[in-house]
Design a protein around this motif. Structure first.
Motif, PDB file in Angstrom:
ATOM      1  N   PRO A 179       7.102 -15.880   8.743  1.00  0.00           N
ATOM      2  CA  PRO A 179       6.426 -14.774   8.064  1.00  0.00           C
ATOM      3  C   PRO A 179       6.650 -13.484   8.860  1.00  0.00           C
ATOM      4  O   PRO A 179       6.583 -13.499  10.092  1.00  0.00           O
ATOM      5  N   LEU A 180       6.945 -12.406   8.158  1.00  0.00           N
ATOM      6  CA  LEU A 180       7.195 -11.134   8.851  1.00  0.00           C
ATOM      7  C   LEU A 180       5.944 -10.662   9.587  1.00  0.00           C
ATOM      8  O   LEU A 180       4.852 -10.598   9.016  1.00  0.00           O
ATOM      9  N   VAL A 181       6.126 -10.327  10.865  1.00  0.00           N
ATOM     10  CA  VAL A 181       5.067  -9.657  11.640  1.00  0.00           C
ATOM     11  C   VAL A 181       5.603  -8.267  11.940  1.00  0.00           C
ATOM     12  O   VAL A 181       6.518  -8.102  12.751  1.00  0.00           O
ATOM     13  N   TYR A 182       5.074  -7.293  11.240  1.00  0.00           N
ATOM     14  CA  TYR A 182       5.639  -5.948  11.339  1.00  0.00           C
ATOM     15  C   TYR A 182       4.862  -5.127  12.363  1.00  0.00           C
ATOM     16  O   TYR A 182       3.725  -4.717  12.123  1.00  0.00           O
ATOM     17  N   LEU A 183       5.496  -4.897  13.497  1.00  0.00           N
ATOM     18  CA  LEU A 183       4.857  -4.133  14.583  1.00  0.00           C
ATOM     19  C   LEU A 183       5.746  -2.948  14.965  1.00  0.00           C
ATOM     20  O   LEU A 183       5.903  -2.629  16.139  1.00  0.00           O
ATOM     21  N   ASP A 184       6.331  -2.327  13.944  1.00  0.00           N
ATOM     22  CA  ASP A 184       7.190  -1.156  14.196  1.00  0.00           C
ATOM     23  C   ASP A 184       6.669   0.055  13.422  1.00  0.00           C
ATOM     24  O   ASP A 184       7.430   0.840  12.874  1.00  0.00           O
ATOM     25  N   ASN A 185       5.355   0.179  13.403  1.00  0.00           N
ATOM     26  CA  ASN A 185       4.730   1.242  12.612  1.00  0.00           C
ATOM     27  C   ASN A 185       4.923   2.628  13.204  1.00  0.00           C
ATOM     28  O   ASN A 185       4.823   3.626  12.505  1.00  0.00           O
ATOM     29  N   GLY A 186       5.205   2.679  14.510  1.00  0.00           N
ATOM     30  CA  GLY A 186       5.478   3.980  15.118  1.00  0.00           C
ATOM     31  C   GLY A 186       6.777   4.561  14.597  1.00  0.00           C
ATOM     32  O   GLY A 186       6.951   5.778  14.530  1.00  0.00           O
ATOM     33  N   ALA A 187       7.704   3.696  14.214  1.00  0.00           N
ATOM     34  CA  ALA A 187       8.987   4.165  13.667  1.00  0.00           C
ATOM     35  C   ALA A 187       8.812   4.535  12.205  1.00  0.00           C
ATOM     36  O   ALA A 187       9.167   5.633  11.775  1.00  0.00           O
ATOM     37  N   THR A 188       8.282   3.620  11.433  1.00  0.00           N
ATOM     38  CA  THR A 188       7.881   3.944  10.060  1.00  0.00           C
ATOM     39  C   THR A 188       6.939   2.855   9.578  1.00  0.00           C
ATOM     40  O   THR A 188       6.995   1.721  10.045  1.00  0.00           O
ATOM     41  N   THR A 189       6.078   3.221   8.644  1.00  0.00           N
ATOM     42  CA  THR A 189       5.091   2.269   8.125  1.00  0.00           C
ATOM     43  C   THR A 189       5.585   1.653   6.824  1.00  0.00           C
ATOM     44  O   THR A 189       6.408   2.243   6.115  1.00  0.00           O
ATOM     45  N   GLN A 190       5.063   0.479   6.500  1.00  0.00           N
ATOM     46  CA  GLN A 190       5.328  -0.106   5.178  1.00  0.00           C
ATOM     47  C   GLN A 190       4.494   0.633   4.123  1.00  0.00           C
ATOM     48  O   GLN A 190       3.568   1.370   4.475  1.00  0.00           O
ATOM     49  N   LYS A 191       4.879   0.440   2.863  1.00  0.00           N
ATOM     50  CA  LYS A 191       4.225   1.210   1.791  1.00  0.00           C
ATOM     51  C   LYS A 191       3.358   0.302   0.918  1.00  0.00           C
ATOM     52  O   LYS A 191       3.829  -0.762   0.487  1.00  0.00           O
ATOM     53  N   PRO A 192       2.148   0.735   0.630  1.00  0.00           N
ATOM     54  CA  PRO A 192       1.300  -0.080  -0.249  1.00  0.00           C
ATOM     55  C   PRO A 192       1.736   0.051  -1.708  1.00  0.00           C
ATOM     56  O   PRO A 192       2.436   0.999  -2.080  1.00  0.00           O
ATOM     57  N   ASN A 193       1.276  -0.895  -2.529  1.00  0.00           N
ATOM     58  CA  ASN A 193       1.610  -0.860  -3.962  1.00  0.00           C
ATOM     59  C   ASN A 193       1.350   0.500  -4.587  1.00  0.00           C
ATOM     60  O   ASN A 193       2.161   0.987  -5.373  1.00  0.00           O
ATOM     61  N   VAL A 194       0.216   1.116  -4.252  1.00  0.00           N
ATOM     62  CA  VAL A 194      -0.126   2.390  -4.916  1.00  0.00           C
ATOM     63  C   VAL A 194       0.936   3.456  -4.669  1.00  0.00           C
ATOM     64  O   VAL A 194       1.186   4.296  -5.532  1.00  0.00           O
ATOM     65  N   VAL A 195       1.563   3.417  -3.506  1.00  0.00           N
ATOM     66  CA  VAL A 195       2.613   4.407  -3.205  1.00  0.00           C
ATOM     67  C   VAL A 195       3.880   4.073  -3.991  1.00  0.00           C
ATOM     68  O   VAL A 195       4.475   4.932  -4.643  1.00  0.00           O
ATOM     69  N   ILE A 196       4.249   2.810  -3.958  1.00  0.00           N
ATOM     70  CA  ILE A 196       5.473   2.391  -4.661  1.00  0.00           C
ATOM     71  C   ILE A 196       5.318   2.654  -6.163  1.00  0.00           C
ATOM     72  O   ILE A 196       6.216   3.184  -6.823  1.00  0.00           O
ATOM     73  N   GLU A 197       4.141   2.333  -6.683  1.00  0.00           N
ATOM     74  CA  GLU A 197       3.895   2.540  -8.120  1.00  0.00           C
ATOM     75  C   GLU A 197       3.869   4.023  -8.488  1.00  0.00           C
ATOM     76  O   GLU A 197       4.285   4.401  -9.578  1.00  0.00           O
ATOM     77  N   SER A 198       3.405   4.845  -7.582  1.00  0.00           N
ATOM     78  CA  SER A 198       3.362   6.284  -7.886  1.00  0.00           C
ATOM     79  C   SER A 198       4.787   6.834  -8.006  1.00  0.00           C
ATOM     80  O   SER A 198       5.071   7.669  -8.870  1.00  0.00           O
ATOM     81  N   LEU A 199       5.684   6.330  -7.154  1.00  0.00           N
ATOM     82  CA  LEU A 199       7.084   6.775  -7.209  1.00  0.00           C
ATOM     83  C   LEU A 199       7.733   6.282  -8.503  1.00  0.00           C
ATOM     84  O   LEU A 199       8.442   7.020  -9.186  1.00  0.00           O
ATOM     85  N   GLU A 200       7.412   5.037  -8.812  1.00  0.00           N
ATOM     86  CA  GLU A 200       7.982   4.423 -10.009  1.00  0.00           C
ATOM     87  C   GLU A 200       7.509   5.189 -11.246  1.00  0.00           C
ATOM     88  O   GLU A 200       8.293   5.558 -12.105  1.00  0.00           O
ATOM     89  N   ARG A 201       6.254   5.455 -11.289  1.00  0.00           N
ATOM     90  CA  ARG A 201       5.697   6.151 -12.457  1.00  0.00           C
ATOM     91  C   ARG A 201       6.313   7.540 -12.594  1.00  0.00           C
ATOM     92  O   ARG A 201       6.649   7.990 -13.683  1.00  0.00           O
ATOM     93  N   TYR A 202       6.447   8.210 -11.455  1.00  0.00           N
ATOM     94  CA  TYR A 202       7.035   9.555 -11.502  1.00  0.00           C
ATOM     95  C   TYR A 202       8.435   9.498 -12.113  1.00  0.00           C
ATOM     96  O   TYR A 202       8.763  10.266 -13.021  1.00  0.00           O
ATOM     97  N   TYR A 203       9.261   8.558 -11.625  1.00  0.00           N
ATOM     98  CA  TYR A 203      10.636   8.497 -12.133  1.00  0.00           C
ATOM     99  C   TYR A 203      10.716   7.912 -13.545  1.00  0.00           C
ATOM    100  O   TYR A 203      11.590   8.271 -14.316  1.00  0.00           O
ATOM    101  N   TYR A 204       9.782   7.027 -13.880  1.00  0.00           N
ATOM    102  CA  TYR A 204       9.778   6.470 -15.241  1.00  0.00           C
ATOM    103  C   TYR A 204       9.394   7.516 -16.280  1.00  0.00           C
ATOM    104  O   TYR A 204       9.958   7.569 -17.369  1.00  0.00           O
ATOM    105  N   LEU A 205       8.398   8.322 -15.924  1.00  0.00           N
ATOM    106  CA  LEU A 205       7.773   9.145 -16.974  1.00  0.00           C
ATOM    107  C   LEU A 205       7.849  10.649 -16.788  1.00  0.00           C
ATOM    108  O   LEU A 205       7.989  11.389 -17.755  1.00  0.00           O
TER     109      LEU A 205
END
Ligand code: PMP
Length: 417
Positions: free
Chosen positions: A34-60
């Protein structure tokens, strides 16, 4: 599509398991683990709400912003400018005129160097930074010093990685025209007393630039309380998209500054004889911007605000303390950065093993860390190490992540020593 732009519902207490479920990238395995992501100082992972906001913007809603007369352009403009208002609120700035979109912290600092400093700093002046700056808050000032004949001064830190405030104060003098300071060191985790540093810098009339890249995901920011003149941040360090960020600048100072780049959107009127410039903040935003980036940035800030930065930082502090305590159980580990006031970052070396060898073995256990100089070579020089292994904690990390990391590190040690 459901609730794409709504952030997570407020939580009474910090439910890290629920939060982890909101980050799709964390649900994968790497090399069978299982991924253990401990590289948040470099960049953080994105929650669904962020990914969906990008998707919605480009979809609509995808269209170019400003001056469009059609529905999509109006929607894109509203989203883009609405995001600016969210950033204003997040930073507690007075007005959106003080929020300039940039591609990130690096561009924000360069904007200040080119537009403010190259005009206001001359030969004989001094620029003061700290020994623990990221290259983004060193190199633009060095380049400026080369151009202008100004001198770069560096306030030292002690062997815990804490700024020596008395030395900083001694270096401030009437020739100091600008002070650059990192809020949280990405190499050490040190939290600098920026409010006090700004106050001291203002006493000698210097303008202050705070590098907030590593702070915004962990510490509530109030630029008015800090009283800094400029504050730079990146969206991707706070769960938003890459290629997006913001510069806060005091209106009075931004007003006096010339544009950074020329092109569309930053103008008021153009003729071959004379061009006049747009008002704040558009004067600094030439060309078609990263509209989707702004939309995702807003979703990320709302997500973090809804969880509550106070609760997030308390949770992360617990995980960092646990990680610090566990890593010290491994003989040969030397923590680089032991400041009294720290967040998120656990940087270390293990005997004389090369950091990248450790990182490579951790990766085989599904553990993502960063190794190397972390774009802070002077910090490595101070501690006389070629680089470190850096585990950096984000809001979704838990003690189990740390246990897996420590287990993998123990295995790495067995293999490498
Ligand atoms: N300053 C600090 C303290 C950082 O950690 C970083 C990113 N590692 C930067 C500046 C530069 O940020 P960006 O690459 O997003 O422009």
């Amino acid at each position: 599509m459901t609730s794409v732009l709504t952030a997570a519902a407020p939580l009474q207490t910090f439910d890290v398991e629920r939060v982890r479920g909101e980050f799709p990238a964390l649900q994968q395995t790497v090399h069978g683990h299982p991924l253990v992501y401990l590289d948040n100082g470099a960049t953080t992972q994105k929650p669904n709400v962020v990914i969906e906001s990008l998707e919605r913007y480009y979809y609509l809603d995808n269209a170019n912003v400003h001056r469009g007369v059609h529905e999509l352009s109006e929607r894109a403009t509203d989203a883009y400018e609405g995001a600016r208002e969210t950033i204003r609120q997040f930073l507690h700035a007075d007005t959106v005129k003080e929020i300039v979109y940039t591609s990130g912290t690096t561009e924000a600092i360069n904007l200040v160097a080119y537009s403010y400093a190259s005009r206001n700093i001359k030969s004989g002046d001094e620029i003061l930074i700290t020994e623990m700056e990221h290259h983004s808050n060193i190199v633009p000032w060095q380049m400026l010093c080369q151009q202008t004949g100004a001198e770069l001064k560096v306030a030292p830190m002690n062997d815990n990685g804490e700024l020596i405030l008395e030395e900083y104060e001694k270096l401030l003098n009437p020739r100091t025209k600008l002070v650059g300071m990192v809020y949280v060191s990405n190499a050490l985790g040190t939290i600098n007393p920026v409010k006090q540093m700004v106050k001291m810098a203002h006493k000698v009339g210097a303008v202050t630039v705070v590098d907030g890249a590593q702070a915004v995901a962990h510490i509530p920011i109030d630029v008015k309380d800090l009283d800094c003149d400029f504050f730079a941040m990146s969206s991707h360090k706070v769960y938003g998209p890459t290629g997006m960020g913001a510069l806060y600048g005091k209106e009075r100072i931004l007003e006096e500054m010339p544009p950074f780049q020329g092109g569309g959107d930053m103008i008021d009127y153009v003729s071959f004889e004379k061009t006049t410039f747009n008002k704040l903040p558009y004067k600094f935003e030439a060309g078609t911007p990263h509209i989707a980036g702004a939309v995702g940035f807003e979703a990320a800030l709302k997500y973090v605000q809804n969880l509550g930065l106070g609760v997030i930082s308390a949770h992360e502090r617990g995980v960092l303390q646990y990680a610090t305590q566990r890593i010290l159980e491994i003989p040969g580990v030397r923590i680089i950065g032991t400041a009294g006031l720290k967040c998120s970052i656990l940087s270390f070396v293990l005997n004389d093993v090369h950091p990248s060898d450790i990182g490579t073995i951790l990766n085989l256990h599904g553990v993502a860390v960063r190794t190397g100089h972390h774009c802070a070579m002077p910090v490595m020089q101070h501690f006389d190490v070629p680089g470190t292994v850096r585990a950096s904690i984000g809001l979704y990390n838990n003690r189990e992540d740390i246990d897996i990391f420590i287990e993998a590190l123990t295995r790495a040690k067995q293999m490498l020593t």
